[in-house]
Design a protein around this motif. Structure first.
Motif, PDB file in Angstrom:
ATOM      1  N   UNK A 180     -32.095 -13.429  16.783  1.00  0.00           N
ATOM      2  CA  UNK A 180     -31.130 -14.473  17.094  1.00  0.00           C
ATOM      3  C   UNK A 180     -30.752 -15.298  15.885  1.00  0.00           C
ATOM      4  N   UNK A 181     -31.724 -15.622  15.058  1.00  0.00           N
ATOM      5  CA  UNK A 181     -31.474 -16.505  13.925  1.00  0.00           C
ATOM      6  C   UNK A 181     -30.715 -15.825  12.791  1.00  0.00           C
ATOM      7  N   UNK A 182     -30.779 -14.503  12.713  1.00  0.00           N
ATOM      8  CA  UNK A 182     -29.991 -13.842  11.673  1.00  0.00           C
ATOM      9  C   UNK A 182     -28.517 -13.778  12.059  1.00  0.00           C
ATOM     10  N   UNK A 183     -28.208 -14.109  13.315  1.00  0.00           N
ATOM     11  CA  UNK A 183     -26.824 -14.145  13.772  1.00  0.00           C
ATOM     12  C   UNK A 183     -26.273 -15.571  13.770  1.00  0.00           C
ATOM     13  N   UNK A 184     -26.945 -16.479  13.070  1.00  0.00           N
ATOM     14  CA  UNK A 184     -26.517 -17.880  13.015  1.00  0.00           C
ATOM     15  C   UNK A 184     -26.587 -18.381  11.577  1.00  0.00           C
ATOM     16  N   UNK A 189     -31.192 -20.266  10.247  1.00  0.00           N
ATOM     17  CA  UNK A 189     -30.861 -18.858  10.061  1.00  0.00           C
ATOM     18  C   UNK A 189     -31.744 -18.102   9.082  1.00  0.00           C
ATOM     19  N   UNK A 190     -31.581 -16.798   9.116  1.00  0.00           N
ATOM     20  CA  UNK A 190     -32.223 -15.895   8.153  1.00  0.00           C
ATOM     21  C   UNK A 190     -31.242 -14.765   7.867  1.00  0.00           C
ATOM     22  N   UNK A 191     -31.067 -14.437   6.599  1.00  0.00           N
ATOM     23  CA  UNK A 191     -30.139 -13.375   6.217  1.00  0.00           C
ATOM     24  C   UNK A 191     -30.589 -12.044   6.817  1.00  0.00           C
ATOM     25  N   UNK A 192     -29.670 -11.270   7.379  1.00  0.00           N
ATOM     26  CA  UNK A 192     -30.037  -9.976   7.981  1.00  0.00           C
ATOM     27  C   UNK A 192     -30.808  -9.067   7.035  1.00  0.00           C
ATOM     28  N   UNK A 193     -30.508  -9.113   5.753  1.00  0.00           N
ATOM     29  CA  UNK A 193     -31.214  -8.259   4.791  1.00  0.00           C
ATOM     30  C   UNK A 193     -32.692  -8.603   4.693  1.00  0.00           C
TER      31      UNK A 193
END
Length: 232
Positions: A180-184, A189-193
């Motif tokens: 959830x947090x990589x989509x915010x 947030x957290x970077x998807x990578x």
């Protein structure tokens, strides 16, 4: 299967509400803190702790209130799924948790009038962050497995609140939370990578925490009880 559907719905709703609280309070905290990151993190922590306690207490009787794929996997490996086909139980629960995390992130964005579809640019990487996630998740599983009956809600909420501050990663400790947090692209947030390394660290931490709890339950004083005796 009706019981499983109801439990899966509880996992979806609980995970969505948890992620909405985490991300929403991060947005609100950052807006009101005037650039003071410590104040924003404190607001984020308090909202998460309160929401987590309420969700565990209300949804625990329905699904066990996992809201976390690592918790679901560990309980299944320990034979505590409570379902005759544990592989189906795990699959349904994990999918419900991941979907709930995405829904929670989107709901937070809607409330704060932000674009619903986002990807975080917040970098969270390095050995310190990964070690922190191992520690955070190990501690979480240990608390869950060792909590006295009826006290898991308070103990888990307290542990997560503390781990926000003593871990370098601010204690995600949950692959659904990472999802959830990589989509915010907000405070939480957290970077998807950076997400895959967090997933691996959390799984490792979950196994470590469960192993420690199992070892502490294997002593002579624990053979007739699943709870440890008080320490004098």
């Amino acid at each position: 299967m009706a019981g499983l559907r109801t439990a899966a719905l509880a996992e979806f709703v609980g995970t969505a509400a948890l992620l909405c609280a985490v991300i929403g309070s991060g947005i609100m905290g950052e807006r009101l803190a005037g650039g003071n990151v410590a104040v924003a993190l404190l607001a984020n922590t308090l909202a998460t702790v309160f929401a987590l306690y309420v969700l565990i207490e209300t949804l625990g009787p329905v699904s066990g209130a996992h809201f976390n794929p690592v918790v679901t996997l560990v309980l299944a490996l320990r034979g505590q799924s409570g379902h005759e086909r544990p592989h189906i139980w795990v699959t349904v629960f994990v999918l419900a948790q991941l979907a709930g995390a995405v829904a929670g992130a989107w709901l937070a964005h809607l409330m704060f009038e932000l674009p619903v579809l986002q990807a975080s640019t917040k970098m969270r990487t390095g050995w310190g962050q990964w070690t922190a996630e191992v520690v955070a998740t190990a501690g979480l599983l240990f608390v869950i497995l060792k909590a006295p009956a009826g006290r898991a809600g308070a103990l888990v909420a307290c542990y997560i609140g503390a781990a926000y501050w003593f871990t370098a990663s601010t204690s995600f400790a949950n692959p659904a939370a990472v999802t959830g947090r990589m989509l915010s692209d907000t405070f939480s947030g957290i970077a998807p990578a950076d997400a895959p390394a967090f997933f691996v660290a959390q799984l490792a931490g979950g196994i470590i925490g469960a192993t420690i709890a199992c070892v502490l339950n294997s002593g002579p004083e624990n053979k007739t009880s699943s709870r440890s005796a008080p320490i004098d």
